[in-house]
Design a protein around this motif. Structure first.
Motif, short mmCIF file in Angstrom:
data_model
loop_
_atom_site.label_atom_id
_atom_site.label_comp_id
_atom_site.label_asym_id
_atom_site.label_seq_id
_atom_site.Cartn_x
_atom_site.Cartn_y
_atom_site.Cartn_z
N MET A 137 0.80 -1.22 0.00
CA MET A 137 0.00 0.00 0.00
C MET A 137 0.83 1.27 0.00
O MET A 137 0.45 2.28 -0.59
CB MET A 137 -0.93 0.01 1.22
N TYR A 138 1.98 1.25 0.68
CA TYR A 138 2.76 2.48 0.89
C TYR A 138 3.92 2.64 -0.08
O TYR A 138 4.39 3.76 -0.29
CB TYR A 138 3.32 2.52 2.33
N GLU A 139 4.41 1.52 -0.63
CA GLU A 139 5.60 1.58 -1.47
C GLU A 139 5.36 0.99 -2.86
O GLU A 139 5.55 1.66 -3.88
CB GLU A 139 6.76 0.84 -0.78
N ALA A 140 4.94 -0.28 -2.90
CA ALA A 140 4.84 -0.97 -4.19
C ALA A 140 3.79 -0.36 -5.12
O ALA A 140 4.04 -0.16 -6.31
CB ALA A 140 4.55 -2.46 -3.97
N ASN A 141 2.60 -0.06 -4.59
CA ASN A 141 1.55 0.48 -5.46
C ASN A 141 1.90 1.85 -6.05
O ASN A 141 1.83 2.03 -7.27
CB ASN A 141 0.21 0.56 -4.70
N PRO A 142 2.27 2.85 -5.22
CA PRO A 142 2.59 4.14 -5.84
C PRO A 142 3.78 4.08 -6.77
O PRO A 142 3.77 4.68 -7.86
CB PRO A 142 2.85 5.06 -4.63
N MET A 143 4.83 3.35 -6.40
CA MET A 143 6.00 3.26 -7.26
C MET A 143 5.69 2.52 -8.56
O MET A 143 6.16 2.89 -9.63
CB MET A 143 7.14 2.54 -6.52
N SER A 144 4.86 1.48 -8.46
CA SER A 144 4.50 0.72 -9.65
C SER A 144 3.69 1.56 -10.64
O SER A 144 3.88 1.48 -11.86
CB SER A 144 3.69 -0.53 -9.27
N TRP A 145 2.80 2.39 -10.10
CA TRP A 145 2.01 3.25 -10.99
C TRP A 145 2.90 4.29 -11.68
O TRP A 145 2.76 4.56 -12.86
CB TRP A 145 0.89 3.92 -10.21
N SER A 201 5.81 -3.36 -13.72
CA SER A 201 6.06 -3.75 -12.33
C SER A 201 5.24 -4.99 -11.99
O SER A 201 4.03 -5.00 -12.18
CB SER A 201 5.70 -2.60 -11.38
N THR A 202 5.92 -6.02 -11.48
CA THR A 202 5.22 -7.25 -11.08
C THR A 202 5.79 -7.74 -9.75
O THR A 202 6.81 -7.24 -9.26
CB THR A 202 5.41 -8.38 -12.13
N ALA A 258 6.81 -9.04 -3.00
CA ALA A 258 8.04 -8.97 -3.80
C ALA A 258 7.81 -7.93 -4.89
O ALA A 258 6.68 -7.71 -5.32
CB ALA A 258 8.34 -10.33 -4.40
N VAL A 259 8.88 -7.29 -5.35
CA VAL A 259 8.74 -6.24 -6.36
C VAL A 259 9.85 -6.35 -7.40
O VAL A 259 11.04 -6.46 -7.06
CB VAL A 259 8.80 -4.83 -5.72
N PHE A 260 9.44 -6.32 -8.67
CA PHE A 260 10.35 -6.21 -9.80
C PHE A 260 9.81 -5.10 -10.69
O PHE A 260 8.73 -5.24 -11.26
CB PHE A 260 10.41 -7.52 -10.59
N ILE A 297 1.67 -5.80 -10.17
CA ILE A 297 1.50 -5.28 -8.80
C ILE A 297 0.15 -4.57 -8.66
O ILE A 297 -0.57 -4.76 -7.68
CB ILE A 297 2.64 -4.31 -8.44
N LEU A 298 -0.20 -3.73 -9.64
CA LEU A 298 -1.41 -2.91 -9.51
C LEU A 298 -2.71 -3.72 -9.57
O LEU A 298 -3.77 -3.19 -9.30
CB LEU A 298 -1.42 -1.83 -10.59
N SER A 299 -2.61 -5.00 -9.93
CA SER A 299 -3.80 -5.86 -9.98
C SER A 299 -4.00 -6.65 -8.69
O SER A 299 -5.02 -7.32 -8.53
CB SER A 299 -3.69 -6.85 -11.16
N ILE A 300 -3.06 -6.57 -7.78
CA ILE A 300 -3.15 -7.33 -6.53
C ILE A 300 -4.23 -6.73 -5.62
O ILE A 300 -4.23 -5.53 -5.35
CB ILE A 300 -1.80 -7.34 -5.78
#
Length: 248
Positions: A193-201, A210-211, A230-232, A217-220
């Motif tokens: 919520m705080y890192e992966a979603n905003p960075m992925s967008w 971003s997956t 995990a983030v790539f 990621i944004l579909s999770i």
């Protein structure tokens, strides 16, 4: 926050706060200060109903004597705070979501559990030699630079199309933080919520991908407020290659 970070030891804001956040991580003094400044700043806008922070156990409602608006804010007030004492760049990450209940004083943690595709705005501020804001509202990515004299963020790069994340946005490449099995309750270091979603967008808006190694990621669909993944992320062809390795 930029001002407090720049003063460092001169203001006595370095070192440990003697407390832990919800993830059991030791908080630095600047973590606590930055969280307070973010909360106060969000409340002052009159545009939000509640806030969720990596440094708080649960969502925080806007006080009863302050106006509320139709947005929810998720933020990591000071990402990379373990680097504070060695003068390495750190930053603030934020994500703006629609409030399912509109402007409401009846928000719960569950109202924040929306996929990244629901984001209305996202960005981060990096406190380096210059303080820069990288921002999207879903129509590309722009960079702003803080003018310390006026306190204004000035648009310096209107369109960012090249996919740590700030370097990737500037020079290309891939960022990888795979999951591990040391603690099954923490299938990754970064928070959805705080890192992966905003960075992925931000990465997708600049032409990258971003997956989590298997899915976008944004579909999770988040299951809890402090969920880890995990983030790539980065250049699209490189992320797709890494993702194919995981799928195979």
């Amino acid at each position: 926050i930029s001002y407090e970070v720049s003063r460092g030891a001169l203001a006595g804001v370095l070192g440990m706060a003697g407390t832990e956040n919800i993830q059991g991580e030791d908080q630095k003094k600047l973590d606590v200060i930055s969280n307070r400044l973010m909360v106060e700043g969000c409340i002052a806008t009159g545009a939000v109903s509640a806030m969720a922070s990596e440094e708080m156990d649960h969502a925080l409602l806007v006080p009863a004597d302050k106006p509320v608006g139709p947005y929810l804010i998720c933020f990591d007030p000071l990402d990379g705070s373990s680097n504070i004492d060695i003068n390495v760049s750190i930053g603030t990450i934020f994500s703006v979501l629609p409030s399912p209940k509109g402007a409401s004083r009846d928000i719960t943690d569950d109202d924040f559990l929306q996929s990244g595709d629901n984001q209305l705005a996202a960005g981060y501020v990096i406190y380096g030699p210059q303080t820069q804001l990288v921002f999207t509202v879903g129509r590309g990515v722009a960079m702003f630079t803080l003018d310390p004299d006026s306190g204004d963020f000035i648009l310096t790069t209107p369109v960012v199309t090249v996919a740590e994340v700030h370097r990737i946005l500037s020079r290309g490449g891939i960022f990888m933080y795979p999951r591990d099995d040391r603690d099954p309750a923490k299938p990754g270091k970064l928070r959805l919520m705080y890192e992966a979603n905003p960075m992925s967008w931000l990465i997708e808006q600049s032409g990258g991908a971003s997956t989590d190694g298997r899915q976008r990621i944004l579909s999770i669909a988040p299951e809890k407020l402090h969920q880890r993944v995990a983030v790539f992320l980065g250049a699209k062809n490189e992320v797709e290659l890494v993702t194919s390795y995981h799928k195979n």
